[in-house]
Design a protein around this motif. Sequence first.
Motif, PDB file in Angstrom:
ATOM      1  N   ASP A 138      86.660  14.925  63.887  1.00 10.93           N
ATOM      2  CA  ASP A 138      86.051  16.235  64.127  1.00 10.93           C
ATOM      3  C   ASP A 138      85.162  16.555  62.927  1.00 10.93           C
ATOM      4  OD1 ASP A 138      85.360  18.864  64.550  1.00 10.93           O
ATOM      5  OD2 ASP A 138      87.373  19.522  65.120  1.00 10.93           O
ATOM      6  N   VAL A 139      83.919  16.124  63.010  1.00 11.92           N
ATOM      7  CA  VAL A 139      83.003  16.280  61.887  1.00 11.92           C
ATOM      8  C   VAL A 139      82.738  17.750  61.582  1.00 11.92           C
ATOM      9  CG1 VAL A 139      80.700  15.760  61.002  1.00 11.92           C
ATOM     10  CG2 VAL A 139      81.915  14.062  62.358  1.00 11.92           C
ATOM     11  N   MET A 140      82.638  18.582  62.608  1.00 10.73           N
ATOM     12  CA  MET A 140      82.360  19.999  62.387  1.00 10.73           C
ATOM     13  C   MET A 140      83.468  20.656  61.573  1.00 10.73           C
ATOM     14  SD  MET A 140      79.416  20.479  63.536  1.00 10.73           S
ATOM     15  CE  MET A 140      79.368  22.264  63.353  1.00 10.73           C
ATOM     16  N   ALA A 141      84.706  20.274  61.839  1.00 12.63           N
ATOM     17  CA  ALA A 141      85.827  20.840  61.082  1.00 12.63           C
ATOM     18  C   ALA A 141      85.757  20.414  59.623  1.00 12.63           C
ATOM     19  CB  ALA A 141      87.151  20.396  61.702  1.00 12.63           C
ATOM     20  N   GLU A 142      85.402  19.161  59.391  1.00 14.27           N
ATOM     21  CA  GLU A 142      85.270  18.670  58.013  1.00 14.27           C
ATOM     22  C   GLU A 142      84.144  19.398  57.296  1.00 14.27           C
ATOM     23  OE1 GLU A 142      87.496  16.771  56.750  1.00 14.27           O
ATOM     24  OE2 GLU A 142      88.501  16.349  58.646  1.00 14.27           O
ATOM     25  N   ARG A 143      83.046  19.610  57.999  1.00 11.08           N
ATOM     26  CA  ARG A 143      81.900  20.293  57.395  1.00 11.08           C
ATOM     27  C   ARG A 143      82.257  21.728  57.012  1.00 11.08           C
ATOM     28  NH1 ARG A 143      77.081  17.156  58.210  1.00 11.08           N
ATOM     29  NH2 ARG A 143      75.947  18.792  57.132  1.00 11.08           N
ATOM     30  N   ALA A 144      83.029  22.388  57.856  1.00  7.03           N
ATOM     31  CA  ALA A 144      83.385  23.789  57.610  1.00  7.03           C
ATOM     32  C   ALA A 144      84.170  23.929  56.311  1.00  7.03           C
ATOM     33  CB  ALA A 144      84.183  24.338  58.785  1.00  7.03           C
ATOM     34  N   VAL A 145      85.128  23.029  56.095  1.00  8.55           N
ATOM     35  CA  VAL A 145      85.939  23.079  54.877  1.00  8.55           C
ATOM     36  C   VAL A 145      85.083  22.794  53.647  1.00  8.55           C
ATOM     37  CG1 VAL A 145      87.852  21.997  53.639  1.00  8.55           C
ATOM     38  CG2 VAL A 145      88.056  22.452  56.087  1.00  8.55           C
ATOM     39  N   VAL A 146      84.276  21.762  53.751  1.00  4.69           N
ATOM     40  CA  VAL A 146      83.432  21.366  52.625  1.00  4.69           C
ATOM     41  C   VAL A 146      82.414  22.463  52.306  1.00  4.69           C
ATOM     42  CG1 VAL A 146      81.636  19.747  51.874  1.00  4.69           C
ATOM     43  CG2 VAL A 146      83.729  18.898  52.964  1.00  4.69           C
ATOM     44  N   ASN A 147      81.880  23.092  53.335  1.00  7.90           N
ATOM     45  CA  ASN A 147      80.858  24.111  53.119  1.00  7.90           C
ATOM     46  C   ASN A 147      81.369  25.254  52.246  1.00  7.90           C
ATOM     47  OD1 ASN A 147      78.174  25.233  53.686  1.00  7.90           O
ATOM     48  ND2 ASN A 147      79.283  26.795  54.829  1.00  7.90           N
ATOM     49  N   GLU A 148      82.614  25.654  52.444  1.00  5.70           N
ATOM     50  CA  GLU A 148      83.180  26.735  51.630  1.00  5.70           C
ATOM     51  C   GLU A 148      83.229  26.333  50.156  1.00  5.70           C
ATOM     52  OE1 GLU A 148      83.898  29.869  52.515  1.00  5.70           O
ATOM     53  OE2 GLU A 148      82.942  29.256  54.388  1.00  5.70           O
ATOM     54  N   LEU A 149      83.563  25.089  49.886  1.00  2.16           N
ATOM     55  CA  LEU A 149      83.614  24.600  48.508  1.00  2.16           C
ATOM     56  C   LEU A 149      82.218  24.539  47.897  1.00  2.16           C
ATOM     57  CD1 LEU A 149      86.215  21.725  48.973  1.00  2.16           C
ATOM     58  CD2 LEU A 149      86.539  23.807  47.620  1.00  2.16           C
ATOM     59  N   LEU A 150      81.249  24.114  48.707  1.00  2.00           N
ATOM     60  CA  LEU A 150      79.883  24.022  48.206  1.00  2.00           C
ATOM     61  C   LEU A 150      79.303  25.413  47.942  1.00  2.00           C
ATOM     62  CD1 LEU A 150      78.443  21.168  50.468  1.00  2.00           C
ATOM     63  CD2 LEU A 150      79.492  20.992  48.197  1.00  2.00           C
ATOM     64  N   LEU A 151      79.653  26.356  48.799  1.00  4.01           N
ATOM     65  CA  LEU A 151      79.211  27.738  48.582  1.00  4.01           C
ATOM     66  C   LEU A 151      79.778  28.288  47.277  1.00  4.01           C
ATOM     67  CD1 LEU A 151      79.511  29.303  52.146  1.00  4.01           C
ATOM     68  CD2 LEU A 151      77.452  29.283  50.737  1.00  4.01           C
ATOM     69  N   ALA A 152      81.055  28.013  47.048  1.00  7.01           N
ATOM     70  CA  ALA A 152      81.698  28.497  45.820  1.00  7.01           C
ATOM     71  C   ALA A 152      81.053  27.863  44.591  1.00  7.01           C
ATOM     72  CB  ALA A 152      83.195  28.183  45.865  1.00  7.01           C
ATOM     73  N   THR A 153      80.744  26.574  44.688  1.00  9.05           N
ATOM     74  CA  THR A 153      80.086  25.878  43.577  1.00  9.05           C
ATOM     75  C   THR A 153      78.709  26.457  43.322  1.00  9.05           C
ATOM     76  OG1 THR A 153      81.281  23.834  44.100  1.00  9.05           O
ATOM     77  CG2 THR A 153      79.307  23.634  42.728  1.00  9.05           C
ATOM     78  N   SER A 154      77.979  26.711  44.395  1.00  5.55           N
ATOM     79  CA  SER A 154      76.642  27.278  44.272  1.00  5.55           C
ATOM     80  C   SER A 154      76.680  28.641  43.603  1.00  5.55           C
ATOM     81  CB  SER A 154      75.999  27.396  45.659  1.00  5.55           C
ATOM     82  OG  SER A 154      74.736  28.019  45.583  1.00  5.55           O
ATOM     83  N   ARG A 155      77.599  29.498  44.027  1.00  2.36           N
ATOM     84  CA  ARG A 155      77.708  30.836  43.430  1.00  2.36           C
ATOM     85  C   ARG A 155      78.065  30.740  41.955  1.00  2.36           C
ATOM     86  NH1 ARG A 155      80.109  32.231  48.632  1.00  2.36           N
ATOM     87  NH2 ARG A 155      82.163  31.695  47.818  1.00  2.36           N
ATOM     88  N   HIS A 156      78.934  29.783  41.624  1.00  7.11           N
ATOM     89  CA  HIS A 156      79.335  29.605  40.225  1.00  7.11           C
ATOM     90  C   HIS A 156      78.149  29.206  39.353  1.00  7.11           C
ATOM     91  CE1 HIS A 156      81.615  28.362  36.705  1.00  7.11           C
ATOM     92  NE2 HIS A 156      81.050  27.164  36.782  1.00  7.11           N
ATOM     93  N   VAL A 157      77.335  28.284  39.845  1.00  7.31           N
ATOM     94  CA  VAL A 157      76.202  27.778  39.062  1.00  7.31           C
ATOM     95  C   VAL A 157      75.073  28.803  38.980  1.00  7.31           C
ATOM     96  CG1 VAL A 157      74.382  26.028  38.979  1.00  7.31           C
ATOM     97  CG2 VAL A 157      76.729  25.377  39.562  1.00  7.31           C
ATOM     98  N   ARG A 158      74.790  29.434  40.098  1.00 11.98           N
ATOM     99  CA  ARG A 158      73.622  30.320  40.143  1.00 11.98           C
ATOM    100  C   ARG A 158      73.909  31.716  39.598  1.00 11.98           C
ATOM    101  NH1 ARG A 158      71.915  31.933  44.515  1.00 11.98           N
ATOM    102  NH2 ARG A 158      73.789  31.543  45.768  1.00 11.98           N
ATOM    103  N   GLY A 159      75.184  32.129  39.669  1.00 10.07           N
ATOM    104  CA  GLY A 159      75.505  33.469  39.215  1.00 10.07           C
ATOM    105  C   GLY A 159      74.919  34.519  40.149  1.00 10.07           C
ATOM    106  N   LYS A 160      75.019  35.766  39.754  1.00 12.71           N
ATOM    107  CA  LYS A 160      74.481  36.844  40.581  1.00 12.71           C
ATOM    108  C   LYS A 160      72.973  36.899  40.428  1.00 12.71           C
ATOM    109  CE  LYS A 160      75.126  41.700  41.788  1.00 12.71           C
ATOM    110  NZ  LYS A 160      75.867  42.958  41.492  1.00 12.71           N
ATOM    111  N   GLN A 161      72.286  36.873  41.564  1.00 12.28           N
ATOM    112  CA  GLN A 161      70.838  36.874  41.562  1.00 12.28           C
ATOM    113  C   GLN A 161      70.292  38.117  42.268  1.00 12.28           C
ATOM    114  OE1 GLN A 161      69.015  34.533  39.927  1.00 12.28           O
ATOM    115  NE2 GLN A 161      71.008  33.741  39.269  1.00 12.28           N
ATOM    116  N   PRO A 162      69.082  38.530  41.925  1.00  9.58           N
ATOM    117  CA  PRO A 162      68.484  39.676  42.616  1.00  9.58           C
ATOM    118  C   PRO A 162      68.308  39.383  44.103  1.00  9.58           C
ATOM    119  CG  PRO A 162      66.862  38.547  41.244  1.00  9.58           C
ATOM    120  CD  PRO A 162      68.199  37.999  40.874  1.00  9.58           C
ATOM    121  N   LYS A 163      68.281  40.434  44.902  1.00  4.58           N
ATOM    122  CA  LYS A 163      68.211  40.294  46.356  1.00  4.58           C
ATOM    123  C   LYS A 163      67.032  39.440  46.796  1.00  4.58           C
ATOM    124  CE  LYS A 163      68.429  43.011  50.605  1.00  4.58           C
ATOM    125  NZ  LYS A 163      68.483  44.381  51.177  1.00  4.58           N
TER     126      LYS A 163
END
Length: 259
Positions: A138-163
């Motif tokens: 079930d590739v979609m299920a795997e992608r969903a889990v990974v996506n949350e981790l990638l989002l968290a990593t992205s937020r950590h690296v980029r920090g809070k940005q203007p709208k």
Amino acid sequence: MPSRTDLKADCAHCFGLCCVALTFSRSADFAIDKSAGEACPNLDDDFRCTIHTKLRAKGFPGCTVYDCFGAGQEISRRAGASWREQDGREMFAALPILRQLHELLWYLTEALELNEDVQPAIDRVEAVSRTPDLATVDVMAERAVVNELLLATSRHVRGKQPKKKERRGADLIGARLRGADLAKANLRGAYLIGADLRQADLRQADLIGADLRDADLRGADLTGALFLTQAQVNAARGDHATRLPKAVTRPAHWSAAGA
């Protein structure tokens, strides 16, 4: 754990699977129609493309931007014999599935350098990629889990940005963004087809899934851009002044003129 070298296409050790398994539709990307399971007429007996160095000139730019993330050579290794020597339908069906799993591993191995919490996900996806019958994954299920981790990593690296830098999924087709400050911007899934990004600052921007077809990256700085793939870069235009992350290679069709 796979290295990024393992997740790059190695055509010399593949049975030309992408040239057979995939469907081509006559368009600006492909000069011919070809059904899935039918060998491309440009595929030689040794599984090499006879027009590899002339693909764009011959009307096959779509081939130059396809990236199997190393799935082709891995499936070929597992099969042991080519589709010419055995029924290749299982190999053809496995290619798009393993390609997606390898794509996830590509993102995760990058994320690991920034967030050690992704290691369990790497172990899981790698184990799933070894499933004997990939059609059951079930590739979609795997992608969903990974996506949350990638989002968290992205937020950590980029920090809070203007709208104004939160442009996830934005329609920026043909946008005039020359010299724009897009450093650490969220451009996940953004449509940047044909956008003018000359001299733009894209350092540490999240570019996962961004459509960069024909985007003009001449002189742009993509140092540290997050989750950028070779396929995205191949689809864009750039030159010797374009600065890229270390994991991707400057495309051969780029020139000083940004062809």
